[in-house]
Design a protein around this motif. Structure first.
Motif, mmCIF file in Angstrom:
data_model
loop_
_atom_site.group_PDB
_atom_site.id
_atom_site.type_symbol
_atom_site.label_atom_id
_atom_site.label_comp_id
_atom_site.label_asym_id
_atom_site.label_seq_id
_atom_site.Cartn_x
_atom_site.Cartn_y
_atom_site.Cartn_z
ATOM 1 N N MET A 163 0.828 -1.184 0.000
ATOM 2 C CA MET A 163 0.000 0.000 0.000
ATOM 3 C C MET A 163 0.874 1.250 0.000
ATOM 4 O O MET A 163 1.973 1.252 0.527
ATOM 5 N N ILE A 164 0.373 2.283 -0.589
ATOM 6 C CA ILE A 164 1.084 3.551 -0.656
ATOM 7 C C ILE A 164 0.563 4.457 0.451
ATOM 8 O O ILE A 164 -0.649 4.653 0.585
ATOM 9 N N ASP A 165 1.465 5.015 1.268
ATOM 10 C CA ASP A 165 1.055 5.913 2.345
ATOM 11 C C ASP A 165 0.288 7.105 1.785
ATOM 12 O O ASP A 165 0.652 7.678 0.770
ATOM 13 N N GLY A 166 -0.803 7.470 2.450
ATOM 14 C CA GLY A 166 -1.577 8.634 2.060
ATOM 15 C C GLY A 166 -2.552 8.390 0.928
ATOM 16 O O GLY A 166 -3.224 9.299 0.475
ATOM 17 N N PRO A 176 -10.096 5.775 -8.279
ATOM 18 C CA PRO A 176 -10.030 5.939 -6.836
ATOM 19 C C PRO A 176 -8.681 6.470 -6.349
ATOM 20 O O PRO A 176 -8.486 6.631 -5.176
ATOM 21 N N PHE A 177 -7.746 6.767 -7.223
ATOM 22 C CA PHE A 177 -6.460 7.293 -6.802
ATOM 23 C C PHE A 177 -6.592 8.760 -6.443
ATOM 24 O O PHE A 177 -6.821 9.605 -7.288
ATOM 25 N N ARG A 178 -6.490 9.058 -5.181
ATOM 26 C CA ARG A 178 -6.495 10.427 -4.726
ATOM 27 C C ARG A 178 -5.878 10.460 -3.333
ATOM 28 O O ARG A 178 -5.871 9.476 -2.616
ATOM 29 N N SER A 179 -5.392 11.591 -2.942
ATOM 30 C CA SER A 179 -4.798 11.741 -1.611
ATOM 31 C C SER A 179 -5.886 12.047 -0.597
ATOM 32 O O SER A 179 -6.915 12.616 -0.934
ATOM 33 N N GLU A 180 -5.604 11.719 0.654
ATOM 34 C CA GLU A 180 -6.589 12.014 1.702
ATOM 35 C C GLU A 180 -6.530 13.479 2.062
ATOM 36 O O GLU A 180 -5.595 14.164 1.890
ATOM 37 N N VAL A 215 4.855 9.418 -6.700
ATOM 38 C CA VAL A 215 5.448 10.417 -7.587
ATOM 39 C C VAL A 215 5.029 10.178 -9.038
ATOM 40 O O VAL A 215 4.603 11.101 -9.734
ATOM 41 N N GLN A 216 5.145 8.941 -9.482
ATOM 42 C CA GLN A 216 4.825 8.590 -10.868
ATOM 43 C C GLN A 216 3.310 8.509 -11.062
ATOM 44 O O GLN A 216 2.591 8.061 -10.165
ATOM 45 N N PRO A 217 2.824 8.906 -12.232
ATOM 46 C CA PRO A 217 1.394 8.727 -12.495
ATOM 47 C C PRO A 217 1.089 7.235 -12.677
ATOM 48 O O PRO A 217 1.977 6.457 -13.014
ATOM 49 N N PRO A 218 -0.163 6.826 -12.429
ATOM 50 C CA PRO A 218 -0.520 5.419 -12.655
ATOM 51 C C PRO A 218 -0.287 5.050 -14.120
ATOM 52 O O PRO A 218 -0.365 5.900 -15.005
ATOM 53 N N ARG A 219 -0.005 3.782 -14.354
ATOM 54 C CA ARG A 219 0.223 3.290 -15.713
ATOM 55 C C ARG A 219 -0.523 1.977 -15.897
ATOM 56 O O ARG A 219 -0.909 1.326 -14.928
ATOM 57 N N LEU A 220 -0.700 1.598 -17.163
ATOM 58 C CA LEU A 220 -1.328 0.312 -17.457
ATOM 59 C C LEU A 220 -0.422 -0.819 -16.990
ATOM 60 O O LEU A 220 0.811 -0.679 -16.978
ATOM 61 N N LEU A 221 -1.034 -1.928 -16.610
ATOM 62 C CA LEU A 221 -0.246 -3.105 -16.248
ATOM 63 C C LEU A 221 0.514 -3.600 -17.473
ATOM 64 O O LEU A 221 -0.023 -3.609 -18.583
#
Length: 189
Positions: free
Chosen positions: A1-4, A185-189, A29-35
């Motif tokens: 899991m990624i913190d935050g 769903p990728f967003r910071s809290e 840091v990096q944007p999400p990418r395709l698998l």
């Protein structure tokens, strides 16, 4: 899991969309990418299993609905994603629909109609309409992959079984999807 990160899974995927839309976040840091293909062909479990059952308690027509996947060479990430996607593409019967309360029926119908409209061209919309309501429509807004867990550890009758977790996203306007149909769903809290 990624913190935050609010998403418990490193994968961003609306399970109503094809597995080719799955994004992975490797860091903040990096944007999400395709698998990548080597990630999709990797074993889904350690140690590798030839059969995996995924318990799914989120569909209204079944208390004990399982998604099954198998591969004699070992179940891969692609096998799991394909099995989940295919399971939610299955028709949702009229009998099951009639057991839902009126409010839930309305929400399922609205979700189905939104899927028909999103198909775009009239011939595609007609094909989607003729397929009818699918199990994925019953997820309503709870369609984001939240991960798989092994909550049945220590129960021999549930060996090689994991639980599918899905998430709801409320703020659709501010969260882009890989296909621009629904939020990520990728967003910071």
């Amino acid at each position: 899991m990624i913190d935050g990160n609010q998403n418990p899974s490193l994968l961003s995927w609306n399970i109503r969309e094809a597995p080719s839309t799955v994004l992975v976040r490797v860091d903040t840091v990096q944007p999400p990418r395709l698998l990548r293909s080597h990630e999709l062909s990797a074993p889904a479990t350690r140690p590798p299993l030839t059969h995996l059952s995924i318990y799914c308690g989120i569909i209204p027509d079944s208390d004990t609905w399982y998604i099954e996947t198998q591969n004699p060479s070992g179940v891969t990430v692609r096998n799991v994603l394909d099995a989940i996607y295919d399971a939610f593409k299955q028709p949702f019967s009229h009998e099951s629909f009639n057991t839902l309360c009126p409010k839930t029926q309305t929400i399922v119908l609205n979700t189905f109609h939104a899927r028909v409209r999103a198909a775009g061209a009239p011939d595609l919309s007609r094909a989607v309409w003729e397929e009818g309501i699918q199990r994925g429509d019953c997820l309503m807004r709870h369609s984001w992959f939240g991960g798989l867990s092994l909550s049945f550890e220590g129960r021999p009758d549930m060996e090689n079984t994991c639980i599918l977790s899905v998430r709801r996203i409320d703020d659709e306007a501010n969260l882009p999807s890989p296909t621009r149909v629904v939020p990520s769903p990728f967003r910071s809290e």
